[in-house]
Motif scaffolding. Structure first.
Motif, short mmCIF file in Angstrom:
data_model
loop_
_atom_site.label_atom_id
_atom_site.label_comp_id
_atom_site.label_asym_id
_atom_site.label_seq_id
_atom_site.Cartn_x
_atom_site.Cartn_y
_atom_site.Cartn_z
N ASP B 42 0.82 -1.21 0.00
CA ASP B 42 0.00 0.00 0.00
C ASP B 42 0.85 1.26 0.00
O ASP B 42 0.35 2.36 0.27
CB ASP B 42 -0.95 0.01 1.20
CG ASP B 42 -0.22 0.10 2.53
OD1 ASP B 42 1.03 0.08 2.53
OD2 ASP B 42 -0.89 0.17 3.58
N GLY B 43 2.15 1.11 -0.25
CA GLY B 43 3.03 2.27 -0.30
C GLY B 43 3.58 2.70 1.04
O GLY B 43 4.47 3.55 1.10
N ARG B 126 4.78 4.67 -12.26
CA ARG B 126 6.06 4.25 -11.67
C ARG B 126 6.11 4.33 -10.15
O ARG B 126 6.86 3.56 -9.54
CB ARG B 126 7.24 4.99 -12.32
CG ARG B 126 7.35 6.47 -12.02
CD ARG B 126 8.62 7.09 -12.66
NE ARG B 126 8.74 8.48 -12.24
CZ ARG B 126 9.79 9.25 -12.43
NH1 ARG B 126 10.84 8.76 -13.09
NH2 ARG B 126 9.82 10.49 -12.01
N PRO B 127 5.29 5.23 -9.49
CA PRO B 127 5.35 5.17 -8.02
C PRO B 127 4.83 3.85 -7.45
O PRO B 127 4.98 3.58 -6.27
CB PRO B 127 4.48 6.35 -7.57
CG PRO B 127 3.70 6.79 -8.75
CD PRO B 127 4.50 6.39 -9.96
N ARG B 128 4.23 3.01 -8.29
CA ARG B 128 3.78 1.69 -7.83
C ARG B 128 4.90 0.65 -7.84
O ARG B 128 4.67 -0.51 -7.49
CB ARG B 128 2.62 1.20 -8.69
CG ARG B 128 1.43 2.16 -8.68
CD ARG B 128 0.27 1.64 -9.52
NE ARG B 128 -0.83 2.62 -9.54
CZ ARG B 128 -2.06 2.36 -9.98
NH1 ARG B 128 -2.35 1.15 -10.46
NH2 ARG B 128 -2.98 3.29 -9.96
N GLY B 133 8.72 3.90 -5.18
CA GLY B 133 8.14 4.01 -3.85
C GLY B 133 9.22 4.36 -2.83
O GLY B 133 9.06 5.27 -2.00
N MET B 136 10.46 7.96 -3.17
CA MET B 136 9.53 8.98 -2.66
C MET B 136 9.42 8.96 -1.14
O MET B 136 9.26 10.00 -0.53
CB MET B 136 8.16 8.82 -3.31
CG MET B 136 8.17 9.20 -4.78
SD MET B 136 8.87 10.88 -5.10
CE MET B 136 9.61 10.62 -6.72
N ARG B 137 9.54 7.80 -0.54
CA ARG B 137 9.55 7.77 0.93
C ARG B 137 10.81 8.44 1.48
O ARG B 137 10.75 9.21 2.45
CB ARG B 137 9.42 6.33 1.44
CG ARG B 137 7.99 5.78 1.38
CD ARG B 137 7.87 4.40 2.02
NE ARG B 137 8.68 3.41 1.30
CZ ARG B 137 8.24 2.71 0.25
NH1 ARG B 137 7.02 2.86 -0.20
NH2 ARG B 137 9.03 1.85 -0.35
N ARG B 139 12.66 10.69 -0.16
CA ARG B 139 12.53 12.12 -0.48
C ARG B 139 11.66 12.82 0.57
O ARG B 139 11.98 13.91 1.03
CB ARG B 139 11.92 12.26 -1.88
CG ARG B 139 11.78 13.71 -2.36
CD ARG B 139 11.11 13.77 -3.76
NE ARG B 139 10.67 15.12 -4.04
CZ ARG B 139 11.27 15.97 -4.91
NH1 ARG B 139 12.30 15.57 -5.60
NH2 ARG B 139 10.83 17.18 -5.06
#
Lengths: 468, 468
Positions: B42-43, B126-128, B133, B136-137, B139
């Motif tokens: 779920d990210g 792409r964030p999937r 992922g 971005m976490r 960042r």
């Protein structure tokens, strides 16, 4: 010798410390006893600290006695308890170093009060005034709370693009971004400007909202928020509009509208609660000098539960109210400020979350209600209205069904191809999701009571104004 | 029944809880025993959680057995301890609700690995993936630390303008912002485009830096930082350049260059320390899959004290090094990446702060050193160089003397009138002050080891690219 801020030196706990302290002179008063009182401020708080500079300081006659408002100095000395009214401490200076003067003949910020209009022309000096220092400290506290709230709830801050090729929801007039020579742009066969030769290979603009791109990240990483500048090229010279403003937009996968409402309520309560707790001195200033309803208005937010009212019910309340409104009330029309104020200030006396709005007045991406009356289709929109300012948050559950979404897009004459990636979010692993938007400057106005939005942002951009 | 994130459900403390959990299917494996293992994400973390779905669930045959990667589901069930390798817990599903499928024929993210180039075309999907992922976490963790660091040190976050009429330091090519009709703009008597009739009444651009406006607020409120998007219209198609990127720029009144160095060092140590402490799983992924020098490089930052070396001494070190450099070393020339790497990776084996650069290669606003050799004038500039990436921070003490500032501006052929407000900061209560800039995306590259800057920002803007 510790370097201390004014706000720290003002605390009774600092008494007895040898400190170095720097700031700008607000006033100087010479005593007949042969010494001077100098009030200095460094931006760390609204209040100044009083420095007592003795006549035997080596530069007393040559410099200290000539210090005028706006001059910058560094003082070394001891913090002592003060018998003065409204101050717990003062500094007895062992030395005063002057960094720079401010010629009273030319320095614009003299003791006399200036209008906010005038101060806008001096945007490089206005943060040195009480009002704008207070606005910026409160604005910062709001921003800090926004980040803290979302980070503590495990949201990711996502930077959606500022420059974009899509005009998305058609939310408003857009600014064009270009590197073409405007005097002589390249043209295609038809004589049109050839944006294929512009920097991005296509016509591009400044974003009006990060929502659609935010949905990309919410439907991959779950809970995200954007917090960045957005733009409107509308020729609105009002006290409520800026061409450049900051917006916060959370977006959450697997959130339905009621989850979204709870998030918005927690969020506003957190911000307002933090400001009331941490910005007491600045808030007292706003209450006394700007708007004496400020604190009471904020306590309505932190106090009770927000009312949740369907749009249709709100229309009935307004119709039955017996009030004379300038704009008529009727199902299907957007509420006007006067209607919103009646609901929050007179009927409910509380913040109100209105929801389930007529589909015709809302954008394509809001989820259509299946159980609405067929002649009165509604969508899962919500607006949070607060006493005093009306709508402060707007949001919705998003349409997650590809067929319904595309039908709505066609209804609104949108080009489906341009939204290929937005549609694919519904094609591949679609999920219920929701989000909302809060305009930062409207929030700062709400919290401080400042009436013109140009006075709650460091450098306002409006038609005709991009100085600084 | 609690709604839980995947990362929370993966903690051993969750064993025994009845939970509801939503996410996207990564893999499905059917057991011969008539049940299925479903990995969902779920990210909230890099790792998935395994769901065990029994064959007697009512939609087992109709839906669960057909779940493909990318499908979205909500699972209700109990968290149990898992005997599986690399997982502490798993979910025994009491129900599985399918929100949306993802047709394996058309869903782009199939099990096979895709190149980062290819994934850039699918910026909405792409964030999937694991890599994006994780990026971005991390960042987000960096951004959070940036705000926390400054807020805890009592800095105010100030929003400097995005649209500006001044090109400031001439730091680079700028994008024009306009609402004029590009096909047929209004023209003045001389036939030139008449920007007086543009939205802001003058030619306007996207900012290249918030520094000069930041100085306004520092010289009023003391300690401030900007954190916002900045722009360069340079036609650079490299792995290190973006047309739109985020920059952090602190600015502090009464700070001299050494204070500035200490601030930069504390700042970098804080960010890197937070990431190493809080992003273990993601950082292990970068270390194993992206760049196996990542962790060691970061430990150089948190480990010891940064070396502080005057530019002139660095030149001597390089001249005496016996190294063959592609670019010659000589006093007065800017250092190249190879020189910076030699200093940080071979000579000092540590981050290095170079300072006191030749005046000729630095902008007008940096403070001139009085004690430099007359034939070798220097300014109070500083660059922070780190092993692996070279310069990551650039800053300076600012010129606070109006006469020296104006002389430097004339030397560099700047129009003094355009900088009237910047000059007035020195005319009225001028103070020593300093600041620096950190490019967020360079920092994310440094921390993750990702080699292309386009892969550390959600939606990269580069020549020819403004999709999404």
């Amino acid at each position: 010798m510790d370097r201390l801020s004014v706000v720290a030196a003002r605390q009774p706990e600092s008494v007895g410390r040898q400190v170095r302290l720097s700031g700008w002179v607000r006033t100087r008063r010479d005593s007949k006893g042969g010494f001077s009182f100098i009030e200095i401020n460094d931006g760390s708080s609204l209040g100044n600290i009083q420095v007592i500079a003795d006549g035997d300081l080596e530069n007393y006659e040559s410099e200290i006695k000539h210090l005028s408002p706006g001059s910058s100095i560094t003082v070394e000395g001891e913090v002592k308890a003060s018998g003065g009214k409204g101050q717990a401490t003062e500094i007895h200076a062992a030395s005063v170093t002057v960094h720079g003067g401010a010629d009273p003949e030319t320095y614009p910020l003299q003791k006399k009060r200036h209008s906010f209009e005038k101060l806008r022309e001096w945007a490089h000096l206005r943060p040195r005034t009480n009002t704008f220092g207070a606005v910026m400290r409160v604005r910062n506290r709001i921003c800090r709370s926004i980040h803290e709230f979302f980070q503590e709830e495990d949201f990711l801050w996502i930077h959606t693009p500022i420059i974009t090729a899509s005009d998305c929801e058609g939310a408003g007039e857009m600014f064009r971004v270009s590197t073409l020579d405007p005097a002589n742009p390249p043209r295609n066969d038809k004589g049109e400007v050839d944006y294929a030769r512009d920097f991005f290979g296509r016509a591009s603009y400044l974003t009006v909202s990060g929502q659609l791109e935010g949905e990309i990240y919410a439907t991959a990483l779950g809970k995200i928020y954007t917090f960045g500048p957005t733009f409107r090229a509308e020729n609105s010279n009002t006290s409520r509009h800026l061409a450049e403003f900051w917006m916060v937009e959370p977006e959450v996968a697997f959130y339905e509208l009621t989850d979204n409402m709870s998030l918005a309520e927690r969020f506003l309560k957190r911000i307002v609660g933090d400001v009331l707790r941490d910005c007491g001195e600045d808030m007292d200033f706003f209450q006394q000098r700007i708007d004496d309803t400020t604190i009471a208005r904020l306590e309505k937010v932190t106090g009770g539960k927000f009312q949740r009212v369907p749009y249709s019910e709100a229309i009935e309340i307004l119709e039955k109210s017996g009030q004379k409104f300038e704009f008529p009330v009727s199902w299907g029309a957007d509420l006007q400020a006067e209607h919103e104020r009646f609901l929050t200030e007179q009927h409910f006396e509380s913040p109100v979350i209105l929801y389930d709005y007529p589909a015709t007045i809302k954008p394509f991406y809001m989820r259509v209600n299946d159980d609405a009356a067929p002649d009165r289709p509604t969508v899962r929109a919500m607006d949070v209205l607060t006493p005093g300012v009306g709508e402060i948050i707007g949001g919705s559950q998003r349409e997650d069904r590809i067929d319904v979404l595309e039908a709505r897009m066609r209804e609104q004459d949108l080009n489906l191809d341009e939204y290929w990636w937005y549609r694919e979010l519904r094609q591949f692993g679609t999920v219920p999701h929701s989000g909302f938007g809060l305009g930062l400057e409207r929030m700062v106005q709400f919290v401080t009571g400042m009436s013109n939005i140009r006075d709650v942002i460091p450098f306002p951009r409006t038609p005709g104004n991009a100085e600084f």
